[in-house]
Design a protein around this motif. Sequence first.
Motif, short mmCIF file in Angstrom:
data_model
loop_
_atom_site.label_atom_id
_atom_site.label_comp_id
_atom_site.label_asym_id
_atom_site.label_seq_id
_atom_site.Cartn_x
_atom_site.Cartn_y
_atom_site.Cartn_z
N ALA A 145 0.84 -1.20 0.00
CA ALA A 145 0.00 0.00 0.00
C ALA A 145 0.87 1.23 0.00
O ALA A 145 1.92 1.28 0.66
CB ALA A 145 -0.92 0.01 1.22
N MET A 146 0.45 2.25 -0.75
CA MET A 146 1.02 3.58 -0.69
C MET A 146 0.02 4.48 0.01
O MET A 146 -1.14 4.57 -0.42
CB MET A 146 1.29 4.13 -2.10
N VAL A 147 0.45 5.10 1.11
CA VAL A 147 -0.43 5.96 1.89
C VAL A 147 0.16 7.36 1.91
O VAL A 147 1.32 7.55 2.32
CB VAL A 147 -0.59 5.43 3.33
N ALA A 148 -0.62 8.35 1.48
CA ALA A 148 -0.14 9.73 1.38
C ALA A 148 -0.94 10.64 2.29
O ALA A 148 -2.16 10.57 2.36
CB ALA A 148 -0.25 10.24 -0.06
N THR A 149 -0.22 11.51 2.99
CA THR A 149 -0.81 12.60 3.77
C THR A 149 -0.03 13.86 3.42
O THR A 149 0.87 13.84 2.58
CB THR A 149 -0.72 12.33 5.28
N ASP A 150 -0.34 14.95 4.11
CA ASP A 150 0.41 16.18 3.88
C ASP A 150 1.87 16.05 4.29
O ASP A 150 2.71 16.88 3.94
CB ASP A 150 -0.23 17.34 4.65
N ASP A 151 2.20 15.00 5.05
CA ASP A 151 3.57 14.77 5.50
C ASP A 151 4.39 13.95 4.52
O ASP A 151 5.59 13.74 4.73
CB ASP A 151 3.58 14.08 6.87
N LYS A 164 3.48 -3.30 7.65
CA LYS A 164 4.89 -3.16 7.95
C LYS A 164 5.48 -2.13 6.99
O LYS A 164 5.28 -2.22 5.77
CB LYS A 164 5.62 -4.49 7.79
N VAL A 165 6.20 -1.16 7.51
CA VAL A 165 6.77 -0.11 6.66
C VAL A 165 7.85 -0.69 5.76
O VAL A 165 8.80 -1.34 6.23
CB VAL A 165 7.34 1.04 7.51
N LEU A 166 7.71 -0.48 4.45
CA LEU A 166 8.74 -0.85 3.48
C LEU A 166 9.61 0.34 3.12
O LEU A 166 10.84 0.24 3.10
CB LEU A 166 8.09 -1.41 2.21
#
Length: 311
Positions: A145-151, A164-166
């Motif tokens: 998964a690719m998850v995008a926020t303002d950060d 788990k962070v890749l």
Amino acid sequence: MGTSGPRSNDPEVADEPACITTIAQTVAKAIPKLRTAFETHRSYEGEDNPSGEEMLAADVYADELLESRLGKLACVGTYASEERADPTQVGTGLSVAVDPLDGSSNLGSNNGVGTIVGVYDSELPASGRDLVGAMYVLYGPTTTAMVATDDGVTEYLLTQGQRKVLTPSVSLPDTGTVYGFGGPVPEWSSAFRRYAMSVQRRLKRRYGGALVADVNQVLSHGGVFAYPSLETRPSGKLRLQFEANPIAFIVEQAGGLSYQGDCSVLDTEPERLHQRTPLFVGSPEPLAELIETLGGAATNPTVTTRDSPWE
């Protein structure tokens, strides 16, 4: 038309980063059931979705599953899907616009499919500038998964409902190595054909017919994805609310650019829920060349995207 005012006035809803995390976790926990449906729901339903495309049983199953999971979250007020005509009010929080099973026609050939979620702080249809988060899930040899926020953008491995962070901070290179262009070549405009000929001399073609899979190639290697306007589809093929806005948000948050023929995709005026649009996204250099080739710099000097050729 969507409103520009926020929907997140409730204290439980106003913590947008926490809400986006909860939405991402909820989608992740639904993955095992979605994966099972790929094996058991491969037939066509005999009905069309609001965009006039025949739905697979898997499309309907994914839509109903995600609505049941996301609709129970306290921070979600509206659930909208590519597979249903109108939004469903489920509370008083943020609006989620979902493509439950992107590229579902690929199930028959066992190629990549995905799920796309846009989280808007506005009523739908909304501007891409109302997005507070977006994500896509790619069901490939592994589920990511690719998850995008303002950060920024984070890539996750999804296993048995856990994340788990890749890649902690996904960042597009200036140029990249791959391209993927959709639509019949004879229906491309002459300007886009010129651009395609230029790109083909230096980048490798990667196109599989599922937006999530094709864009993931670009986010992994850098380059450009495009589904332009066509003679038979002058407004493009992809849906603004469910596909183009969330994908453009992810790409721009990773340092890339988006374009729809006049401006950044995120600046497109929302007119209706199932509105279509051309979509061009990718690394800054090939997108700047595309914009110049299609004449965008002369017609739209107001875009303020990071590394924008108009700045």
